[in-house]
Enzyme design. Structure first.
Site, PDB file in Angstrom:
ATOM      1  N   CYS A 170      16.625   1.252   0.530  1.00 36.13           N
ATOM      2  CA  CYS A 170      15.455   1.783   1.329  1.00 36.13           C
ATOM      3  C   CYS A 170      15.737   2.753   2.537  1.00 36.13           C
ATOM      4  O   CYS A 170      14.771   3.535   2.957  1.00 36.13           O
ATOM      5  CB  CYS A 170      14.410   0.670   1.883  1.00 36.13           C
ATOM      6  SG  CYS A 170      14.109  -0.160   0.460  1.00 36.13           S
TER       7      CYS A 170
ATOM      8  N   HIS B 238       9.766   3.569   6.264  1.00 32.97           N
ATOM      9  CA  HIS B 238       9.834   3.070   5.108  1.00 32.97           C
ATOM     10  C   HIS B 238       8.354   2.369   4.637  1.00 32.97           C
ATOM     11  O   HIS B 238       7.876   1.564   5.411  1.00 32.97           O
ATOM     12  CB  HIS B 238      10.952   2.221   4.732  1.00 32.97           C
ATOM     13  CG  HIS B 238      10.862   1.613   3.489  1.00 32.97           C
ATOM     14  ND1 HIS B 238      10.723   2.410   2.089  1.00 32.97           N
ATOM     15  CD2 HIS B 238      11.387   0.410   3.284  1.00 32.97           C
ATOM     16  CE1 HIS B 238      10.806   1.393   1.206  1.00 32.97           C
ATOM     17  NE2 HIS B 238      11.123   0.187   1.819  1.00 32.97           N
TER      18      HIS B 238
ATOM     19  N   ASN C 170       6.300  -0.046  -2.936  1.00 31.18           N
ATOM     20  CA  ASN C 170       7.654   0.233  -2.261  1.00 31.18           C
ATOM     21  C   ASN C 170       8.596   1.053  -3.141  1.00 31.18           C
ATOM     22  O   ASN C 170       8.874   0.313  -4.080  1.00 31.18           O
ATOM     23  CB  ASN C 170       8.235  -1.231  -1.895  1.00 31.18           C
ATOM     24  CG  ASN C 170       9.733  -1.114  -1.187  1.00 31.18           C
ATOM     25  OD1 ASN C 170      10.033   0.019  -1.388  1.00 31.18           O
ATOM     26  ND2 ASN C 170       9.989  -1.991  -0.614  1.00 31.18           N
TER      27      ASN C 170
HETATM   28  O1  UT7 Z   1      12.086  -2.293   1.085  1.00 33.91           O
HETATM   29  C1  UT7 Z   1      12.166  -3.546   1.877  1.00 33.91           C
HETATM   30  C2  UT7 Z   1      12.476  -4.731   1.185  1.00 33.91           C
HETATM   31  N1  UT7 Z   1      11.441  -5.627   0.986  1.00 33.91           N
HETATM   32  C3  UT7 Z   1      10.440  -5.728   2.206  1.00 33.91           C
HETATM   33  O2  UT7 Z   1      10.472  -5.149   3.041  1.00 33.91           O
HETATM   34  C4  UT7 Z   1       9.655  -7.174   1.988  1.00 33.91           C
HETATM   35  C5  UT7 Z   1       9.465  -7.685   3.121  1.00 33.91           C
HETATM   36  N2  UT7 Z   1       8.425  -8.970   3.239  1.00 33.91           N
HETATM   37  C6  UT7 Z   1       7.022  -8.625   2.900  1.00 33.91           C
HETATM   38  O3  UT7 Z   1       6.626  -7.767   2.695  1.00 33.91           O
HETATM   39  C7  UT7 Z   1       6.625 -10.299   2.598  1.00 33.91           C
HETATM   40  O4  UT7 Z   1       7.401 -11.127   3.004  1.00 33.91           O
HETATM   41  C8  UT7 Z   1       6.014 -10.340   1.188  1.00 33.91           C
HETATM   42  C9  UT7 Z   1       4.847  -9.581   0.958  1.00 33.91           C
HETATM   43  C10 UT7 Z   1       7.158 -10.346   0.323  1.00 33.91           C
HETATM   44  C11 UT7 Z   1       5.617 -11.697   1.222  1.00 33.91           C
HETATM   45  O5  UT7 Z   1       4.329 -12.005   2.062  1.00 33.91           O
HETATM   46  P1  UT7 Z   1       4.592 -13.548   3.111  1.00 33.91           P
HETATM   47  O6  UT7 Z   1       3.217 -13.506   3.796  1.00 33.91           O
HETATM   48  O7  UT7 Z   1       5.813 -13.583   3.721  1.00 33.91           O
HETATM   49  O8  UT7 Z   1       4.362 -14.463   1.783  1.00 33.91           O
HETATM   50  P2  UT7 Z   1       5.364 -15.575   1.651  1.00 33.91           P
HETATM   51  O9  UT7 Z   1       6.708 -15.276   1.046  1.00 33.91           O
HETATM   52  O10 UT7 Z   1       5.781 -16.499   2.824  1.00 33.91           O
HETATM   53  O11 UT7 Z   1       4.510 -16.345   0.472  1.00 33.91           O
HETATM   54  C12 UT7 Z   1       3.393 -17.130   0.646  1.00 33.91           C
HETATM   55  C13 UT7 Z   1       2.761 -17.823  -0.471  1.00 33.91           C
HETATM   56  C14 UT7 Z   1       3.728 -18.653  -1.325  1.00 33.91           C
HETATM   57  O12 UT7 Z   1       2.883 -19.723  -1.683  1.00 33.91           O
HETATM   58  P3  UT7 Z   1       3.263 -21.262  -0.985  1.00 33.91           P
HETATM   59  O13 UT7 Z   1       4.674 -21.343  -1.187  1.00 33.91           O
HETATM   60  O14 UT7 Z   1       2.719 -20.914   0.314  1.00 33.91           O
HETATM   61  O15 UT7 Z   1       2.398 -22.095  -1.965  1.00 33.91           O
HETATM   62  C15 UT7 Z   1       4.052 -17.760  -2.501  1.00 33.91           C
HETATM   63  O16 UT7 Z   1       4.435 -18.525  -3.608  1.00 33.91           O
HETATM   64  O17 UT7 Z   1       2.241 -16.767  -1.606  1.00 33.91           O
HETATM   65  C16 UT7 Z   1       2.873 -16.972  -2.685  1.00 33.91           C
HETATM   66  N3  UT7 Z   1       3.016 -15.753  -3.547  1.00 33.91           N
HETATM   67  C17 UT7 Z   1       1.864 -15.153  -4.046  1.00 33.91           C
HETATM   68  N4  UT7 Z   1       0.828 -15.539  -4.216  1.00 33.91           N
HETATM   69  C18 UT7 Z   1       0.085 -14.531  -4.967  1.00 33.91           C
HETATM   70  C19 UT7 Z   1       4.011 -14.948  -3.534  1.00 33.91           C
HETATM   71  N5  UT7 Z   1       3.672 -13.726  -4.284  1.00 33.91           N
HETATM   72  C20 UT7 Z   1       2.592 -13.970  -4.476  1.00 33.91           C
HETATM   73  C21 UT7 Z   1       1.856 -13.249  -5.275  1.00 33.91           C
HETATM   74  N6  UT7 Z   1       0.476 -13.667  -5.645  1.00 33.91           N
HETATM   75  N7  UT7 Z   1       2.046 -12.043  -6.045  1.00 33.91           N
END
Ligand code: UT7
Length: 313
Positions: free
Chosen positions: A114, A240, A270
């Site tokens: 990225c 980005h 993204n």
């Molecule tokens: O290009 C650079 C590369 N990538 C990035 O920059 C991504 C950087 N990270 C992020 O944008 C965020 O961390 C995410 C969007 C990936 C995730 O958001 P978060 O607020 O950090 O959520 P999390 O990973 O802590 O997950 C929270 C909950 C989890 O459930 P539990 O364990 O709390 O029960 C996940 O299983 O959300 C759940 N979850 C979802 N729920 C509904 C994860 N993906 C999904 C989904 N729909 N698509």
């Protein structure tokens, strides 16, 4: 200061539009979760027959047209990508072939995930400054077909990414401000994929989030310090487009109104190396980005890598 002037831009999105609701039909997810956590509402995926190369070629064609330049002006073509359709020929050589760029043009792909487009801009500037390129302009692209690396049963990654390509035509401008800052934190666990053992993209989302919010504000300040500019002297800020919450956190750390940072992840998801040039093209075509303005672009992502540069519109 021998910076880069932006002469034209172009973008190409593939044909298959997928909304958050479309994902919610097959996965345990929702528009509310995806849009609330990331800002993303839809993305485009390649349809049958569409490739990273076909998107790159069309984006490059549109950028040259926007610049009002023929292929003979292109001294080098650099495509930032981590999802080329095959190892060789490079996407840059495929653009070369399709657009009939001169035989004297220097063509290569760069992979900085990225951060790729920002890295490609600095590579282009250094090569143009070196005085050995046969033409005055560089075609710099970001082109990705990330859908080929997605596990569509993994809701934590597949909803985040999109395919797309965008291109910029640039040339050296002795009056344009310039500074470039890069960094890497080699880490093969945080965000990886596309190998024999790990065919699908996988990441520690929270870890990457923290990494971005920690490194990008420092990088932006370092670019400004090097160029002797303040944030107020920069007209446009383009990060980005991974997550709207990341951009808001970066803005907060810099004491800025988040509205100063362009956002379009809601439309494209993204798109890795394509996200910054996609934003530049939208901004230019909508009139938001005007001739003479200074733009600061900052990328971050897999590697881990980050980087920031300036551009003169
Ligand atoms: O290009 C650079 C590369 N990538 C990035 O920059 C991504 C950087 N990270 C992020 O944008 C965020 O961390 C995410 C969007 C990936 C995730 O958001 P978060 O607020 O950090 O959520 P999390 O990973 O802590 O997950 C929270 C909950 C989890 O459930 P539990 O364990 O709390 O029960 C996940 O299983 O959300 C759940 N979850 C979802 N729920 C509904 C994860 N993906 C999904 C989904 N729909 N698509």
């Amino acid at each position: 200061m021998n910076g880069l002037q932006l002469l034209g831009t172009g973008r190409c999105l593939p044909g298959r539009r997928v909304t958050n609701d479309d994902f919610a039909r097959t996965l345990d997810t929702s528009d509310e979760w995806i849009a609330g956590r990331t800002g993303i509402r839809q993305r485009y995926f390649c349809a049958e027959g569409e490739t990273a190369a076909s998107l790159a070629v069309e984006a490059a064609r549109r950028a040259l047209e926007d610049a009002g330049l023929g292929p003979e002006k292109v001294g080098l073509c650099i495509v930032a990508t981590f999802t080329a359709d095959r190892n060789t020929p490079s996407l840059a050589c495929q653009v070369h072939q399709a657009l009939g760029l001169p035989e004297t043009a220097f063509c290569l792909d760069v992979n900085a995930a990225c951060t790729g487009f920002v890295a490609a801009l600095e590579t282009a500037r250094c090569l143009l400054l070196g005085g050995q390129m046969a033409g005055p302009c560089a075609l710099v692209l970001g082109a990705e077909k990330i859908s080929g690396l997605l596990d569509f049963s993994d809701r934590s990654t597949c909803v985040l990414f999109g395919d797309g390509a965008a291109a910029a035509v640039v040339r050296l401008d002795p009056q344009a401000p310039w500074a470039a800052v890069f960094g890497a934190r080699g880490d093969s666990r945080m965000l990886h994929g596309g190998g024999k053992e790990d065919p699908y993209l996988a990441m520690d989302g929270r870890g990457v989030f923290r990494f971005a919010v920690e490194t990008v504000p420092v990088c932006i300040r370092a670019v400004l310090d090097k160029a002797g500019l303040t944030l107020d002297q920069v007209d446009q800020l383009v990060c980005h487009q991974a997550n709207s919450r990341i951009i808001h956190s970066i803005a907060k750390k810099l004491g800025q109104d988040p509205a100063r940072f362009y956002e379009n992840m809601q439309r494209y998801g993204n798109t890795s190396a394509a996200s910054i040039p996609l934003a530049l093209d939208e901004m230019r075509r909508s009139g938001q980005l005007q001739a003479g303005q200074t733009v600061l672009c900052a990328g971050f992502g897999a590697g881990l890598t980050w980087g920031g540069v300036l551009l003169r519109a």
